[in-house]
Motif scaffolding. Structure first.
Motif, PDB file in Angstrom:
ATOM      1  N   ILE A   1       0.796  -1.145  -0.069  1.00 43.65           N
ATOM      2  CA  ILE A   1      -0.097   0.022  -0.007  1.00 43.65           C
ATOM      3  C   ILE A   1       0.936   1.302  -0.024  1.00 43.65           C
ATOM      4  O   ILE A   1       0.527   2.272  -0.607  1.00 43.65           O
ATOM      5  N   THR A   2       1.746   1.236   0.860  1.00 39.24           N
ATOM      6  CA  THR A   2       2.886   2.463   0.841  1.00 39.24           C
ATOM      7  C   THR A   2       3.683   2.504  -0.759  1.00 39.24           C
ATOM      8  O   THR A   2       3.553   3.614  -0.824  1.00 39.24           O
ATOM      9  N   ALA A   3       3.946   1.658  -1.142  1.00 42.06           N
ATOM     10  CA  ALA A   3       4.540   1.581  -2.317  1.00 42.06           C
ATOM     11  C   ALA A   3       3.573   2.421  -3.384  1.00 42.06           C
ATOM     12  O   ALA A   3       4.146   3.227  -4.441  1.00 42.06           O
ATOM     13  N   ILE A   4       2.325   2.017  -3.372  1.00 43.03           N
ATOM     14  CA  ILE A   4       1.173   2.238  -4.338  1.00 43.03           C
ATOM     15  C   ILE A   4       1.054   3.745  -4.231  1.00 43.03           C
ATOM     16  O   ILE A   4       0.922   4.868  -4.861  1.00 43.03           O
ATOM     17  N   THR A   5       0.652   3.922  -2.867  1.00 46.26           N
ATOM     18  CA  THR A   5       0.225   5.235  -2.491  1.00 46.26           C
ATOM     19  C   THR A   5       1.530   6.604  -2.670  1.00 46.26           C
ATOM     20  O   THR A   5       1.142   7.507  -2.402  1.00 46.26           O
ATOM     21  N   SER A   6       2.776   5.802  -2.494  1.00 45.74           N
ATOM     22  CA  SER A   6       3.757   6.828  -2.680  1.00 45.74           C
ATOM     23  C   SER A   6       3.976   7.640  -3.919  1.00 45.74           C
ATOM     24  O   SER A   6       4.251   8.682  -4.022  1.00 45.74           O
ATOM     25  N   MET A   7       3.231   7.138  -4.914  1.00 42.65           N
ATOM     26  CA  MET A   7       3.178   7.681  -6.271  1.00 42.65           C
ATOM     27  C   MET A   7       2.138   9.010  -6.060  1.00 42.65           C
ATOM     28  O   MET A   7       2.618  10.263  -6.342  1.00 42.65           O
ATOM     29  N   PRO A   8       0.840   8.726  -5.650  1.00 41.31           N
ATOM     30  CA  PRO A   8       0.135  10.144  -5.468  1.00 41.31           C
ATOM     31  C   PRO A   8       0.554  10.960  -4.269  1.00 41.31           C
ATOM     32  O   PRO A   8       0.606  12.331  -4.436  1.00 41.31           O
ATOM     33  N   PHE A   9       1.110  10.521  -3.077  1.00 42.09           N
ATOM     34  CA  PHE A   9       1.639  11.141  -2.168  1.00 42.09           C
ATOM     35  C   PHE A   9       2.767  12.177  -2.422  1.00 42.09           C
ATOM     36  O   PHE A   9       2.673  13.309  -2.227  1.00 42.09           O
ATOM     37  N   THR A  10       3.768  11.473  -3.064  1.00 43.94           N
ATOM     38  CA  THR A  10       4.924  12.192  -3.495  1.00 43.94           C
ATOM     39  C   THR A  10       4.674  13.154  -4.885  1.00 43.94           C
ATOM     40  O   THR A  10       5.758  14.162  -5.002  1.00 43.94           O
ATOM     41  N   PHE A  11       3.585  12.930  -5.488  1.00 40.14           N
ATOM     42  CA  PHE A  11       3.257  13.752  -6.626  1.00 40.14           C
ATOM     43  C   PHE A  11       2.565  15.044  -6.075  1.00 40.14           C
ATOM     44  O   PHE A  11       2.870  16.112  -6.620  1.00 40.14           O
ATOM     45  N   PHE A  12       1.777  15.140  -5.318  1.00 38.14           N
ATOM     46  CA  PHE A  12       1.118  15.994  -4.538  1.00 38.14           C
ATOM     47  C   PHE A  12       1.870  16.871  -3.617  1.00 38.14           C
ATOM     48  O   PHE A  12       1.166  17.832  -3.128  1.00 38.14           O
ATOM     49  N   MET A  13       2.919  16.217  -2.797  1.00 42.44           N
ATOM     50  CA  MET A  13       3.674  17.053  -2.062  1.00 42.44           C
ATOM     51  C   MET A  13       5.256  16.847  -2.097  1.00 42.44           C
ATOM     52  O   MET A  13       5.563  15.902  -2.859  1.00 42.44           O
ATOM     53  N   SER A  14       6.142  17.579  -1.355  1.00 40.53           N
ATOM     54  CA  SER A  14       7.314  17.577  -1.603  1.00 40.53           C
ATOM     55  C   SER A  14       7.835  16.382  -0.813  1.00 40.53           C
ATOM     56  O   SER A  14       7.377  15.659  -0.006  1.00 40.53           O
ATOM     57  N   ASN A  15       9.068  15.818  -1.251  1.00 43.49           N
ATOM     58  CA  ASN A  15       9.676  14.806  -0.622  1.00 43.49           C
ATOM     59  C   ASN A  15       9.883  15.187   0.681  1.00 43.49           C
ATOM     60  O   ASN A  15       9.651  14.089   1.636  1.00 43.49           O
ATOM     61  N   ASP A  16      10.090  16.292   0.973  1.00 39.00           N
ATOM     62  CA  ASP A  16      10.348  16.535   2.740  1.00 39.00           C
ATOM     63  C   ASP A  16       9.078  16.410   3.556  1.00 39.00           C
ATOM     64  O   ASP A  16       9.077  15.636   4.383  1.00 39.00           O
ATOM     65  N   ALA A  17       7.757  16.648   2.861  1.00 39.58           N
ATOM     66  CA  ALA A  17       6.656  16.449   3.604  1.00 39.58           C
ATOM     67  C   ALA A  17       6.405  15.170   3.645  1.00 39.58           C
ATOM     68  O   ALA A  17       5.840  14.458   4.642  1.00 39.58           O
ATOM     69  N   TYR A  18       6.670  14.409   2.505  1.00 39.79           N
ATOM     70  CA  TYR A  18       6.367  12.935   2.597  1.00 39.79           C
ATOM     71  C   TYR A  18       7.235  12.029   3.557  1.00 39.79           C
ATOM     72  O   TYR A  18       6.701  11.164   4.697  1.00 39.79           O
ATOM     73  N   TYR A  19       8.470  12.084   3.382  1.00 36.74           N
ATOM     74  CA  TYR A  19       9.461  11.162   4.134  1.00 36.74           C
ATOM     75  C   TYR A  19       9.425  11.671   5.612  1.00 36.74           C
ATOM     76  O   TYR A  19       9.987  10.678   6.285  1.00 36.74           O
ATOM     77  N   PHE A  20       9.420  13.079   5.792  1.00 41.74           N
ATOM     78  CA  PHE A  20       9.555  13.315   7.283  1.00 41.74           C
ATOM     79  C   PHE A  20       8.346  13.580   7.911  1.00 41.74           C
ATOM     80  O   PHE A  20       7.937  13.565   9.321  1.00 41.74           O
ATOM     81  N   GLY A  21       7.048  13.716   7.010  1.00 45.41           N
ATOM     82  CA  GLY A  21       5.645  13.668   7.778  1.00 45.41           C
ATOM     83  C   GLY A  21       4.877  12.579   7.957  1.00 45.41           C
ATOM     84  O   GLY A  21       4.317  12.128   8.854  1.00 45.41           O
ATOM     85  N   ILE A  22       4.616  11.833   6.576  1.00 44.07           N
ATOM     86  CA  ILE A  22       3.891  10.706   6.444  1.00 44.07           C
ATOM     87  C   ILE A  22       4.503   9.392   6.669  1.00 44.07           C
ATOM     88  O   ILE A  22       4.124   8.493   7.214  1.00 44.07           O
ATOM     89  N   LEU A  23       5.734   9.343   6.095  1.00 43.37           N
ATOM     90  CA  LEU A  23       6.506   7.908   6.242  1.00 43.37           C
ATOM     91  C   LEU A  23       6.452   7.523   7.551  1.00 43.37           C
ATOM     92  O   LEU A  23       6.333   6.266   7.996  1.00 43.37           O
ATOM     93  N   PRO A  24       7.149   8.144   8.576  1.00 40.08           N
ATOM     94  CA  PRO A  24       7.132   7.908   9.958  1.00 40.08           C
ATOM     95  C   PRO A  24       5.844   7.471  10.581  1.00 40.08           C
ATOM     96  O   PRO A  24       5.645   6.344  11.311  1.00 40.08           O
TER      97      PRO A  24
END
Length: 435
Positions: free
Chosen positions: A335-358
């Motif tokens: 699920i993380t692999a698939i949703t990483s497409m829209p997540f990282t498309f709509f927001m910066s890598n900083d927001a995704y990796y420091f905000g959502i991934l944890p």
């Protein structure tokens, strides 16, 4: 409410640029202002915009001097031998040209810097695409797909962020991903073959035509062939040494990236064009492209500044995480692999990796899922991430190739999604991501 407004803002932005009702730069500035006002942040929007511009300022400056530096190198003829050898290898065949583009981009992308890759690959290949009247979207699409695969290297941005956010090292996060990246690279070459066949058919080239074009292609030089006065063949080894030193500096972090490009540009200009008149002329020749790219980057800073300042991005993240049913918990890596497409498309890598991934990794821990597995899964959406309007280097790529941003997105998106799915399937098969 903030989450809904955030998704509506993204949807409105994408609609406006893909339908060509607004240019990307205008939409990046005006759309978030409108939605910030609707959300009741009218009095604070100025500070948010400035914060966003400040956060992206170094990237904008780096791109300006990066464009100027590689512009000088192209003028001086540094890439002429590379172009000549590439063209002799591809021999005017669109299939070989597109595959050559993919291989060149995969190799150059090893430095982990998308901007450098785009400048070198487009400088080397665009003249040939123009000569043969090939679709430049094929050039930008294949180059970006290669960058999406190689962006997973440890010195690339997303992997460094994932390692930092999850407190992992490269041996546990990146090393198991190498076979997945290898398959991803093969997929990019396959896509290049498919697109090359399509271009060959569109152009209606037969064997006789190919042999004629072959002779023309071999005689073709770099983008500045017709301006022989600017060539500096005697300085090619000095220019190559300077460029290698720049690449080493990028990888080792000897100096901040912005400073490296500024110093390299100053040295390149002084060495190749010591006359003040020549220096002014060369700067003027590339200033238009540098200004267009920089303006787009700072406009993207306004967009991200408002998205972050209004907390819309946080609300969007919480909404998307909450949408995952508990029954799907054991399948969070996929699920993380698939949703990483829209997540990282709509927001910066900083927001995704420091905000959502944890947050997702913490939820996965309840099901006994290793954080390293979650980290690897989160990296697989990078081919789609590079298509995001929030990625500054994307504007550099389309600007150099002279294509429309929305056209590039529409052309490349399905292939980028395919790259992610191929790498995900490979990662599952070899066991580095659990199903």
């Amino acid at each position: 409410m903030l989450s809904i407004l955030g998704f509506l803002m993204i949807a409105a932005f994408m609609y406006l640029i893909m339908s060509k009702r607004l240019s990307a730069m205008i939409a990046l500035i005006l759309v978030p202002i409108v939605f910030a006002a609707i959300a009741g942040f009218g009095t604070d929007v100025g500070k948010m915009m400035m914060d966003g511009v400040k956060s992206i300022a170094q990237t904008g400056i780096m791109l300006i001097f990066g464009i100027l530096y590689f512009g000088i190198m192209i003028d001086a003829g540094l890439f002429d031998p590379l172009v000549s050898r590439t063209m002799k290898a591809v021999k005017g065949d669109p299939v070989k040209i597109v595959i050559g583009t993919a291989l060149l981009a995969l190799v150059v992308s090893l430095d982990g810097d998308g901007s450098t890759t785009y400048m070198i690959v487009v400088a080397a290949m665009l003249p040939l695409y123009k000569k043969l009247q090939m679709n430049p979207l094929v050039l930008t699409g294949v180059t970006m797909l290669a960058g999406g695969v190689m962006n997973i290297t440890p010195w690339g941005g997303p992997t460094a962020r994932a390692m930092s956010a999850l407190h992992l090292d490269a041996s546990s996060l990146f090393t198991p991903m190498i076979p997945t990246m290898a398959v991803g690279a093969l997929w990019v070459i396959l896509v290049a073959y498919i697109l090359g066949r399509s271009e060959r058919k569109r152009l209606g080239l037969n064997e006789a035509a190919l042999s004629e074009i072959e002779l023309e292609a071999i005689a073709m030089q770099a983008a500045t062939t017709e301006v022989l006065d600017y060539k500096r063949p005697r300085l090619i080894w000095i220019n190559l040494g300077l460029t290698i030193a720049l690449m080493v500096g990028l990888i080792t972090g000897f100096m901040p990236l912005t400073v490296l490009f500024m110093v390299a540009f100053a040295l390149a200009l002084m060495i190749n064009y010591p006359s003040l008149e020549q220096q002014k002329e060369r700067i003027s020749a590339h200033a238009g492209n540098a200004l267009n790219v920089a303006a787009m980057v700072f406009a993207a800073g306004i967009f991200t500044g408002i998205l972050s300042g209004t907390k819309m991005v946080d609300a969007m993240a919480q909404t998307l995480v909450a949408m995952v049913p508990e029954a799907l918990g054991p399948h969070l890596p996929v699920i993380t692999a698939i949703t990483s497409m829209p997540f990282t498309f709509f927001m910066s890598n900083d927001a995704y990796y420091f905000g959502i991934l944890p947050l997702i990794t913490q939820a996965a821990a309840a099901y006994g899922i290793d954080p390293a597995v979650m980290g690897r899964a989160s990296l697989l959406g990078q081919p789609v991430h590079l298509l995001s309007p929030l990625v500054p280097s994307t504007y550099l790529l389309v600007g150099l190739a002279g294509v429309n941003f929305g056209d590039h997105q529409r052309f490349t998106l399905k292939w980028a999604i395919g790259t992610t799915l191929v790498m995900l399937a490979t990662a599952i098969v070899i066991g580095v991501v659990h199903f």
